[in-house]
Design an enzyme around this catalytic site. Structure first.
Site, mmCIF file in Angstrom:
data_model
loop_
_atom_site.group_PDB
_atom_site.id
_atom_site.type_symbol
_atom_site.label_atom_id
_atom_site.label_comp_id
_atom_site.label_asym_id
_atom_site.label_seq_id
_atom_site.Cartn_x
_atom_site.Cartn_y
_atom_site.Cartn_z
ATOM 1 N N ASP A 1 5.709 -8.608 4.170
ATOM 2 C CA ASP A 1 6.647 -7.435 4.160
ATOM 3 C C ASP A 1 7.750 -7.527 5.546
ATOM 4 O O ASP A 1 7.507 -8.549 6.210
ATOM 5 C CB ASP A 1 5.850 -6.004 4.165
ATOM 6 C CG ASP A 1 4.699 -6.214 5.462
ATOM 7 O OD1 ASP A 1 4.956 -6.568 6.338
ATOM 8 O OD2 ASP A 1 3.718 -5.663 5.131
ATOM 9 N N GLU B 1 -0.675 -13.854 -0.085
ATOM 10 C CA GLU B 1 0.387 -13.524 0.834
ATOM 11 C C GLU B 1 -0.354 -14.299 2.228
ATOM 12 O O GLU B 1 -1.385 -14.198 2.162
ATOM 13 C CB GLU B 1 -0.058 -12.106 1.266
ATOM 14 C CG GLU B 1 0.945 -11.182 2.199
ATOM 15 C CD GLU B 1 0.911 -9.790 2.309
ATOM 16 O OE1 GLU B 1 0.134 -9.154 1.802
ATOM 17 O OE2 GLU B 1 1.926 -9.198 2.886
ATOM 18 N N TYR C 1 -3.148 -1.408 9.408
ATOM 19 C CA TYR C 1 -3.940 -2.285 10.460
ATOM 20 C C TYR C 1 -4.855 -1.081 11.269
ATOM 21 O O TYR C 1 -4.724 -0.906 12.570
ATOM 22 C CB TYR C 1 -3.079 -3.041 11.242
ATOM 23 C CG TYR C 1 -2.535 -4.184 10.447
ATOM 24 C CD1 TYR C 1 -3.349 -5.258 10.357
ATOM 25 C CD2 TYR C 1 -1.272 -4.247 9.992
ATOM 26 C CE1 TYR C 1 -3.044 -6.340 9.625
ATOM 27 C CE2 TYR C 1 -0.992 -5.386 9.505
ATOM 28 C CZ TYR C 1 -1.771 -6.641 9.366
ATOM 29 O OH TYR C 1 -1.497 -7.618 8.398
ATOM 30 N N ASP D 1 4.516 -9.413 10.144
ATOM 31 C CA ASP D 1 2.902 -9.770 10.102
ATOM 32 C C ASP D 1 2.629 -10.816 8.842
ATOM 33 O O ASP D 1 1.784 -11.325 8.830
ATOM 34 C CB ASP D 1 2.133 -8.544 9.903
ATOM 35 C CG ASP D 1 2.303 -7.927 8.776
ATOM 36 O OD1 ASP D 1 3.322 -7.493 8.368
ATOM 37 O OD2 ASP D 1 1.112 -7.795 8.107
#
Ligand SMILES: *[C@@H]1O[C@H](CO)[C@@H](O)[C@H](O)[C@H]1NC(C)=O
Ligand SMILES: *[C@@H]1O[C@H](CO)[C@@H](O)[C@H](O)[C@H]1NC(C)=O
Ligand SMILES: *[C@@H]1O[C@H](CO)[C@@H](O)[C@H](O)[C@H]1NC(C)=O
Ligand SMILES: *[C@@H]1O[C@H](CO)[C@@H](O)[C@H](O)[C@H]1NC(C)=O
Ligand SMILES: *[C@@H]1O[C@H](CO)[C@@H](O)[C@H](O)[C@H]1NC(C)=O
Ligand SMILES: *[C@@H]1O[C@H](CO)[C@@H](O)[C@H](O)[C@H]1NC(C)=O
Length: 490
Positions: A86, A471, A233, A83
């Site tokens: 990571d 990120e 999430y 995603d």
């Protein structure tokens, strides 16, 4: 509706000072190269690939990874996307990425030009995975990888050795949000592939229907999976918005009103539950996207039309009903976490609405102000231009685009040396010195758009320590594909 009225009051209470947006040509900046940015925006998805990489892979510093994913559940879950920075595969935001990537392609296939083939590839990499994750009836594999051990290790995906548990939803542990979103992605993708690969499109569509029926029949939130899902999430705003979203995409994909009752019921439930705001559009809350999608399909419905107008008015910087905030340099400022998601998501919706206004020969009325469609397009363009470097720091927030862009993004694969330079296995703790280093990342994750400024100012810290600024995520780029395609031709 109740949720809407909360927003509605805000419109009148939270008046903000009228300020001027920086115009596209102001500031002495050279005009952005949207076509170059579009190429890079799609290239980014190759850097996020999990599984066996094809010979056509262009970001060659990435290698095969997670080739046994699914084994713990006795299934094949190889593929899909990581995603963000990571190595976990989170199914809920992955599906949202697919839906919006498909929406970008559906609306702007002509403008995508030579990049259409790469857009199809990026989407298909995702839908191939969703087909694996939904291969068994009444079951969806919603995640691969233990987020805690993964987040504790700064490891390349290529030699990742953290546990890869598989997580599922089923009849006893339902997940209507992940089912609704997955159905939406499969249905939207079926529209994309309808002419180029009808057999694949038919497979996607029938799977979308089965997955939607599962999510609708067995209702509940996948938050019941506990700390594998939350706080990563976690579905904070309930699942009705995803059931509406899935049904709306199924209506569109089937060119029917078969799911109309589900939509009407779902919207009523959203009102009752008062979850989420109508000014949200992201992996969690689909509200604003739902209303626009429904409005574009049912232009006779004045309620959806009114909600879409509310949304558009809230974004107009000079409108007295404005209550989406902008930084002094002109960037939408909505969420302190990953702000860029709102920037690209909102701009995408605004552009689609502007195109509708153009075709309907209408203007937008916000109180006493009138806006031609071009004014909405200017706002969307200002956001894209900001991302591409027209901002007080002259910083491009897209890696590899322009001359000045973030060098220390929070992304494991980008930070660690490639297998080409360092073929020896890097174990969990071996990555820490690279994380702590002041050196620029050795591998360019070309096209990655980072979180960017996120505190209401135009400040930015290029540091791996601050994932909220550095990120990238797959769902920030998905609406940007459509925006860049449009601006590359307009
Ligand atoms: C940003 O670029 C503009 C136009 O090229 C220039 O006038 C300005 O001084 C630059 N600002 C910074 C902070 O570098
Ligand atoms: C259903 O899902 C739950 C939660 O993921 C899991 O614990 C359970 O084993 C699953 N049931 C079956 C029959 O697979
Ligand atoms: C949504 O609202 C309902 C009703 O108020 C509440 O029970 C539920 O917990 C909320 N969902 C989330 C995810 O916050
Ligand atoms: C709008 O049109 C659609 C399709 O023609 C129909 O199903 C729907 O009931 C109409 N909605 C309203 C509010 O009239
Ligand atoms: C985001 O990053 C900044 C540093 O740039 C930090 O000060 C702030 O607390 C972070 N915000 C959130 C919501 O994590
Ligand atoms: C990185 O830079 C900071 C400030 O310039 C310095 O304090 C720190 O020691 C440096 N770290 C390393 C690992 O070189």
């Amino acid at each position: 509706m109740a949720t809407m009225r909360v927003g509605f009051c805000c419109v009148f209470l939270m008046l903000v000072a009228v300020r001027r947006m920086p115009s596209a040509t102001a500031g002495g900046w050279p005009p952005p190269n949207y076509a170059d940015a579009l190429t890079k925006c799609l290239l980014f998805y190759e850097g996020q690939r999990s599984g066996k990489l094809p010979p056509t892979q262009r970001l060659t510093w990435r290698k095969d990874s997670a080739l046994t994913d699914g084994q713990e559940g006795g299934v094949d879950l190889v593929g899909g996307y990581y995603d963000a920075g990571d190595n976990v595969k989170f199914g809920f935001p992955m599906a949202f990425t697919g839906t919006v990537l498909a929406w970008s392609i559906i609306e702007f296939s002509a403008e995508l030009g030579p990049e259409l083939v790469h857009a199809h590839e990026a989407l298909r990499w995702l839908t191939d995975y969703l087909l694996k994750a939904t291969a068994q009836p009444n079951r969806i594999f919603v995640q691969v990888g233990d987020p805690y051990s993964d987040h504790n290790c700064w490891e390349r995906p290529d030699d990742m050795d953290t546990p890869r548990p598989v997580y599922q939803v089923n009849q006893t542990h339902p997940g209507s949000e992940v089912a609704g979103e997955t159905a939406a992605a499969l249905a939207a993708a079926s529209i994309v592939f309808k002419s180029s690969d009808p057999a694949y499109a038919a497979t996607l569509l029938s799977r979308a229907q089965a997955v939607y029926n599962f999510g609708h029949t067995y209702q509940g939130s996948y938050n019941s999976l506990g700390n594998a899902v939350c706080p990563f999430y976690c579905d904070y705003n309930g699942y009705q918005d995803e059931l509406v979203w899935g049904a709306a995409w199924l209506n569109r994909a089937t060119s029917s009103t078969r799911y109309q009752c589900h939509i009407i019921h779902g919207i009523k439930q959203m009102e009752l539950e008062e979850n989420g705001s109508d000014l949200e559009f992201g992996w969690d809350a689909k509200n604003a996207g739902n209303y626009l999608l429904l409005f574009l399909q049912q232009k006779n419905d004045s309620e959806y039309g009114r909600l879409v107008e509310e949304f558009a008015c809230a974004m107009m910087p000079q409108s007295h009903s404005n209550y989406i905030k902008y930084t002094p340099g002109g960037l939408i400022y909505a969420t302190p976490g990953c702000n860029m998601q709102d920037v690209t998501g909102f701009s995408f919706l605004l552009l689609l609405y502007a195109r509708y206004l153009t075709s309907a020969r209408r203007t937008l009325t916000c109180g006493t102000s009138q806006y031609p469609p071009s004014a909405l397009i200017d706002v969307a363009r200002s956001q894209v231009n900001y991302i591409l470097g027209q901002n007080p720091l002259n910083m491009s927030y897209m890696v590899g685009y322009g001359t000045k862009f973030p060098q220390k993004i929070h992304h494991r694969g980008s930070t660690l040396p490639s297998m080409d330079q360092h073929p020896q296995h890097l174990f969990c703790g071996d990555g820490t010195p690279y994380f702590n280093s002041n050196a620029s990342n050795p591998n360019l994750l070309v096209g990655a758009v980072v979180g960017g400024p996120n505190d209401g100012t135009d400040n930015f810290v290029d540091s791996r320590y601050w994932p909220n600024q550095t990120e990238p995520t797959t769902y920030v780029n998905a609406p940007l594909v459509g925006l860049l395609a449009y601006f590359s031709k307009n």
